[in-house]
Design an enzyme around this catalytic site. Sequence first.
Site, PDB file in Angstrom:
ATOM      1  N   ARG A 155       0.824  -1.202   0.000  1.00 10.54           N
ATOM      2  CA  ARG A 155       0.000   0.000   0.000  1.00 10.54           C
ATOM      3  C   ARG A 155       0.861   1.256   0.000  1.00 10.54           C
ATOM      4  O   ARG A 155       0.671   2.158  -0.786  1.00 10.54           O
ATOM      5  CB  ARG A 155      -0.909  -0.020   1.233  1.00 10.54           C
ATOM      6  N   TYR A 156       1.808   1.309   0.915  1.00 11.39           N
ATOM      7  CA  TYR A 156       2.699   2.466   1.012  1.00 11.39           C
ATOM      8  C   TYR A 156       3.982   2.151   0.252  1.00 11.39           C
ATOM      9  O   TYR A 156       4.421   1.001   0.229  1.00 11.39           O
ATOM     10  CB  TYR A 156       3.057   2.728   2.480  1.00 11.39           C
ATOM     11  N   ARG A 207       6.807   0.317   2.491  1.00 11.42           N
ATOM     12  CA  ARG A 207       6.488  -0.775   3.417  1.00 11.42           C
ATOM     13  C   ARG A 207       5.608  -1.800   2.729  1.00 11.42           C
ATOM     14  O   ARG A 207       4.722  -1.430   1.964  1.00 11.42           O
ATOM     15  CB  ARG A 207       5.665  -0.232   4.610  1.00 11.42           C
ATOM     16  N   CYS A 227      -3.927 -18.716  13.997  1.00  8.81           N
ATOM     17  CA  CYS A 227      -3.763 -17.955  15.244  1.00  8.81           C
ATOM     18  C   CYS A 227      -4.066 -18.893  16.406  1.00  8.81           C
ATOM     19  O   CYS A 227      -4.908 -19.784  16.281  1.00  8.81           O
ATOM     20  CB  CYS A 227      -4.760 -16.808  15.317  1.00  8.81           C
ATOM     21  N   CYS A 280      -9.562 -13.849  18.026  1.00  7.11           N
ATOM     22  CA  CYS A 280     -10.112 -12.645  18.641  1.00  7.11           C
ATOM     23  C   CYS A 280     -11.441 -12.336  17.958  1.00  7.11           C
ATOM     24  O   CYS A 280     -11.511 -12.297  16.735  1.00  7.11           O
ATOM     25  CB  CYS A 280      -9.173 -11.460  18.433  1.00  7.11           C
ATOM     26  N   CYS A 338     -11.298  -9.511  15.309  1.00  9.54           N
ATOM     27  CA  CYS A 338     -10.208  -9.588  14.322  1.00  9.54           C
ATOM     28  C   CYS A 338     -10.530  -8.799  13.048  1.00  9.54           C
ATOM     29  O   CYS A 338     -11.597  -8.944  12.470  1.00  9.54           O
ATOM     30  CB  CYS A 338      -9.947 -11.045  13.960  1.00  9.54           C
ATOM     31  N   ARG A 350      -9.021  -9.227  10.255  1.00  8.51           N
ATOM     32  CA  ARG A 350      -8.908 -10.165   9.129  1.00  8.51           C
ATOM     33  C   ARG A 350      -9.769 -11.387   9.381  1.00  8.51           C
ATOM     34  O   ARG A 350      -9.331 -12.517   9.218  1.00  8.51           O
ATOM     35  CB  ARG A 350      -7.459 -10.565   8.890  1.00  8.51           C
ATOM     36  N   ASP A 375     -12.092  -1.259  12.892  1.00 11.67           N
ATOM     37  CA  ASP A 375     -12.174  -1.419  11.442  1.00 11.67           C
ATOM     38  C   ASP A 375     -13.559  -1.920  11.002  1.00 11.67           C
ATOM     39  O   ASP A 375     -14.191  -2.694  11.728  1.00 11.67           O
ATOM     40  CB  ASP A 375     -11.119  -2.438  10.972  1.00 11.67           C
ATOM     41  N   ASP A 418      -8.075   3.600   9.946  1.00  6.51           N
ATOM     42  CA  ASP A 418      -7.603   3.049   8.676  1.00  6.51           C
ATOM     43  C   ASP A 418      -8.736   3.294   7.681  1.00  6.51           C
ATOM     44  O   ASP A 418      -9.848   2.794   7.886  1.00  6.51           O
ATOM     45  CB  ASP A 418      -7.318   1.545   8.843  1.00  6.51           C
TER      46      ASP A 418
HETATM   47  C1  LIG Z   1      -0.915  -0.506   8.673  1.00  4.79           C
HETATM   48  C2  LIG Z   1      -0.241  -0.879   7.459  1.00  4.79           C
HETATM   49  C3  LIG Z   1       1.105  -0.575   7.284  1.00  4.79           C
HETATM   50  C4  LIG Z   1       1.946   0.095   8.356  1.00  4.79           C
HETATM   51  O1  LIG Z   1       1.578   1.387   8.645  1.00  4.79           O
HETATM   52  P1  LIG Z   1       2.404   2.165   9.787  1.00  4.79           P
HETATM   53  O2  LIG Z   1       1.710   3.492   9.875  1.00  4.79           O
HETATM   54  O3  LIG Z   1       3.820   2.249   9.352  1.00  4.79           O
HETATM   55  O4  LIG Z   1       2.274   1.369  11.060  1.00  4.79           O
HETATM   56  C5  LIG Z   1       1.703  -0.927   6.093  1.00  4.79           C
HETATM   57  N1  LIG Z   1       1.023  -1.551   5.119  1.00  4.79           N
HETATM   58  C6  LIG Z   1      -0.289  -1.869   5.245  1.00  4.79           C
HETATM   59  C7  LIG Z   1      -0.977  -2.549   4.124  1.00  4.79           C
HETATM   60  C8  LIG Z   1      -0.963  -1.546   6.425  1.00  4.79           C
HETATM   61  O5  LIG Z   1      -2.237  -1.870   6.569  1.00  4.79           O
END
Ligand SMILES: *Cc1c(COP(=O)(O)O)cnc(C)c1O
Length: 374
Positions: free
Chosen positions: A114-115, A118, A127, A131, A134, A136, A296, A333
């Site tokens: 997504r980012y 990362r 798991c 939970c 959850c 997911r 969420d 989110d």
């Molecule tokens: C939450 C998340 C992250 C990490 O986000 P941070 O703000 O760095 O904790 C990275 N990728 C995805 C897909 C996420 O849902």
Amino acid sequence: MRVLPENHWKKLWNVEEKDWKNWHWQVKNRIKSLSELEKITGKDFSKEKITEKVFKVGTTPYYLSLAKDFSKNDPIFRQIIPDLAEIDETIQSYGSFDPFNEETLSPVEGLTHRYPDRVLFRATNFCSVYCRHCMRKRIFLEGEKARTYQEYDRMFEYIKKNKNIKEVLISGGDPLTLPNKKIGYILENLYRIEHIDIIRIGSRELVVNPFRFYDEKLLKLFEKYEKIWLVTHFNHPDEITQETKQAVKNILSTGTPVLNQTVLLKGINDNEKIMEKLMRSLLKVKIKPYYLFFCDPTKGVLHFKTSLKKGIRIMEYLRGRVSGLGIPTYAIDLPAGMGKVPLLPDYIVGEDENYIIFKNYEGKTVKVSKSYLI
Ligand SMILES: *Cc1c(COP(=O)(O)O)cnc(C)c1O
């Protein structure tokens, strides 16, 4: 105080202390159905059994032993026991099984990118506790399975090719329920990719099975692959025990920082005093609160949702009262994979020609000259 004396559990399972404190024993002896839970608690859950056809039940004996009361008033038990609201279509209508498009934003099965810097690496579907809240929950429906080595290899290939990726978030399911050998394989491969600076492991084992971190072999892996950060998931102060403290000590001794993500959950922690106690308890065992998430919009979870403002009021309450070290970032989110957005109380309450007006933690207003601020 726990309802039952601590060693009741050891007697009930006819277990020696050394087995109780063995993480494999905790996983192997999971309670996996409402019928089993009825036997142990002496309560009647026949009404809830219809939910098991959709969402599985599961807990480690250790996590169940933290409940003070086998009712939905108990913050631990409420995270284990299904609620009929989970399958109530009117309550869950806003929800979806993959609200953040993790599966569709996936360049390779198991990865979500997504980012730019990362990537999320979903290592297993398993798991040791299911939970109820959850995010997911779709995983409950897919069945308990770890990914194969071939699948991991394809994930490594993608990461290797994409030099923008600086961080890999290993999540699941719970990646630390995997055998050490598989964890070692993942860590070794990620560690060897030069552009990876951070390996973030998201796991709830510290909460539900702290004995995972009594395992010397796992601790050795943490020490060896020194890019690791551990992010865990405590929601209530009752979850923090002597065993947590020991486990965190073991983790920190490997040079691995420990952070926490809490989810704001109705009837569990949507309360200023409980949240204050949780943050203080985390700091006492040297866990840094990282995020507080608004619940969420996952189908099966919406009955835990509070209002967005409730979280802001809690943040307002914490600021000034609790050490800055104990103040997480409150965030939502956004749907469809639009990312996480931080939420703060408004500390700028006005401005005029010459001043910006701030509100401090006590609610007092303070004027600061614009000539200083601009
Ligand atoms: C939450 C998340 C992250 C990490 O986000 P941070 O703000 O760095 O904790 C990275 N990728 C995805 C897909 C996420 O849902």
